[in-house]
Design a protein around this motif. Structure first.
Motif, PDB file in Angstrom:
ATOM      1  N   SER A  21       0.019  10.225   1.743  1.00 18.02           N
ATOM      2  CA  SER A  21      -0.727   8.985   1.381  1.00 18.02           C
ATOM      3  C   SER A  21      -0.926   9.241   0.032  1.00 18.02           C
ATOM      4  CB  SER A  21      -1.693   9.225   2.327  1.00 18.02           C
ATOM      5  OG  SER A  21      -2.608   9.839   2.212  1.00 18.02           O
ATOM      6  N   SER A  22      -1.527   8.164  -1.146  1.00 25.62           N
ATOM      7  CA  SER A  22      -1.680   7.852  -2.119  1.00 25.62           C
ATOM      8  C   SER A  22      -2.990   6.724  -2.685  1.00 25.62           C
ATOM      9  CB  SER A  22      -0.698   7.682  -3.097  1.00 25.62           C
ATOM     10  OG  SER A  22       0.645   8.506  -3.150  1.00 25.62           O
TER      11      SER A  22
ATOM     12  N   GLN B 184      -2.333  -8.808   2.807  1.00 24.07           N
ATOM     13  CA  GLN B 184      -2.417  -7.033   2.966  1.00 24.07           C
ATOM     14  C   GLN B 184      -2.460  -6.797   1.298  1.00 24.07           C
ATOM     15  OE1 GLN B 184       0.957  -8.510   3.714  1.00 24.07           O
ATOM     16  NE2 GLN B 184       1.571  -6.896   2.695  1.00 24.07           N
TER      17      GLN B 184
ATOM     18  N   SER C 252      -6.106   3.415   0.373  1.00 25.63           N
ATOM     19  CA  SER C 252      -4.804   4.540   0.693  1.00 25.63           C
ATOM     20  C   SER C 252      -3.431   3.888   0.440  1.00 25.63           C
ATOM     21  CB  SER C 252      -5.438   5.197   1.687  1.00 25.63           C
ATOM     22  OG  SER C 252      -6.609   6.519   1.410  1.00 25.63           O
ATOM     23  N   PHE C 253      -2.496   4.045   1.099  1.00 25.59           N
ATOM     24  CA  PHE C 253      -1.341   3.773   0.338  1.00 25.59           C
ATOM     25  C   PHE C 253      -0.571   4.826   1.545  1.00 25.59           C
ATOM     26  CE2 PHE C 253      -3.371  -0.115  -2.020  1.00 25.59           C
ATOM     27  CZ  PHE C 253      -2.690  -0.907  -1.576  1.00 25.59           C
ATOM     28  N   ARG C 254       0.428   4.638   2.072  1.00 15.44           N
ATOM     29  CA  ARG C 254       1.144   5.530   2.542  1.00 15.44           C
ATOM     30  C   ARG C 254       2.425   5.057   2.553  1.00 15.44           C
ATOM     31  NH1 ARG C 254       1.267  10.347   4.901  1.00 15.44           N
ATOM     32  NH2 ARG C 254      -0.795  10.110   5.547  1.00 15.44           N
ATOM     33  N   GLN C 255       3.911   5.198   1.866  1.00 19.21           N
ATOM     34  CA  GLN C 255       4.509   5.310   1.801  1.00 19.21           C
ATOM     35  C   GLN C 255       5.791   6.066   2.783  1.00 19.21           C
ATOM     36  OE1 GLN C 255       6.624   2.394   1.199  1.00 19.21           O
ATOM     37  NE2 GLN C 255       4.240   1.821  -0.273  1.00 19.21           N
ATOM     38  N   GLY C 256       6.715   6.122   4.298  1.00 20.52           N
ATOM     39  CA  GLY C 256       7.201   6.627   5.335  1.00 20.52           C
ATOM     40  C   GLY C 256       6.937   7.500   5.643  1.00 20.52           C
ATOM     41  N   GLU C 257       7.330   8.674   5.378  1.00 19.77           N
ATOM     42  CA  GLU C 257       6.641   9.910   5.330  1.00 19.77           C
ATOM     43  C   GLU C 257       5.665  10.896   4.196  1.00 19.77           C
ATOM     44  OE1 GLU C 257       6.521  11.189   8.710  1.00 19.77           O
ATOM     45  OE2 GLU C 257       7.381   9.706   9.108  1.00 19.77           O
ATOM     46  N   ASP C 258       5.763   9.871   2.879  1.00 22.51           N
ATOM     47  CA  ASP C 258       5.039  10.813   2.350  1.00 22.51           C
ATOM     48  C   ASP C 258       3.539  10.456   2.343  1.00 22.51           C
ATOM     49  OD1 ASP C 258       7.500  10.140   0.861  1.00 22.51           O
ATOM     50  OD2 ASP C 258       7.600   8.432   0.517  1.00 22.51           O
TER      51      ASP C 258
ATOM     52  N   LEU D  50      -2.418  -5.679  -2.185  1.00 26.24           N
ATOM     53  CA  LEU D  50      -1.238  -4.763  -2.917  1.00 26.24           C
ATOM     54  C   LEU D  50      -1.525  -3.998  -4.298  1.00 26.24           C
ATOM     55  CD1 LEU D  50       0.985  -7.425  -2.750  1.00 26.24           C
ATOM     56  CD2 LEU D  50       1.209  -5.672  -1.295  1.00 26.24           C
TER      57      LEU D  50
END
Length: 210
Positions: free
Chosen positions: A147-148, A190, A139-145, A192
């Motif tokens: 997670s993908s 980390q 899982s990745f999260r960008q800011g308030e978006d 990528l």
């Protein structure tokens, strides 16, 4: 007494018949899989993954690695191989009142990929794939978006490559490197996201929504 003997005889006849039918079915599946029947190969792979999800963790396998194995989903099959996707998450421990990351998702993913590759190559009943593809997501999260789930490790391995691996003695890192796994690290170490390897399948690739 004669009735008891007759009952035992009938019981053994029934058991022998069941065993014989099971053996015939296994031989039929093995023959169909060897001939490249993708429907049979799909059924074999799905049954194996389902058994791993419901099975007890082997003592030699770490709990986090086994959770990754149990997350495996069949993505595609070909006449000579299977493609599987699984999940990896960071490992955290409570230290001095704080949750700290002790292994990131890629480190976990490498361990999961090494074990999953071994199981796919050697533990699918009635089918010996000549090619496997394993894609590890996290899982990745960008800011308030929201997670993908994105791929952080992908490998395609042939049985010939697998024969060069010492599955008992090598570390997970050595195994995935020998199988030409692809992954990327950021400046702080980390994981990528990476592009997923195209699958050289004989049937159309299915949707890979994670």
């Amino acid at each position: 007494m004669p009735w008891a003997v007759l009952g035992i005889f009938i019981f053994f006849l029934v058991v022998s018949y069941i065993v014989l039918q099971g053996t015939r079915a296994a031989l039929a599946w093995r023959k169909a899989a060897a001939a490249g029947d993708v429907k049979v190969i799909r059924d074999i792979a799905e049954d194996a993954l389902n058994s791993w999800r419901s099975g007890r963790r082997p003592k030699a396998v770490a709990p986090d690695v086994w959770r990754g194995i149990q997350s495996a989903q069949l993505i595609a099959v070909a006449a000579d191989g299977v493609r599987v996707s699984c999940q990896a998450q960071s490992e955290y421990r409570m230290l001095e009142g704080r949750w700290l990351e002790v292994r990131n998702a890629l480190q976990e993913g490498i361990s999961i990929a090494a074990k999953a590759a071994e199981m796919l190559l050697y533990e699918l009943p009635n089918f010996r794939p000549q090619l496997i593809q394993l894609d590890v997501y996290t899982s990745f999260r960008q800011g308030e978006d929201l997670s993908s789930n994105l791929c952080i490790l992908s490998l395609q391995a042939t049985r010939d490559q697998a024969r060069t691996v010492d599955w008992d003695e090598w570390t997970a890192e050595e195994i995935v490197d020998a199988l030409d796994a692809r992954y990327r690290l950021g400046e702080r170490g980390q994981p990528l996201p990476i592009d997923v390897e195209p699958w050289p399948a004989d049937e159309p690739q299915e949707a890979t929504a994670q």
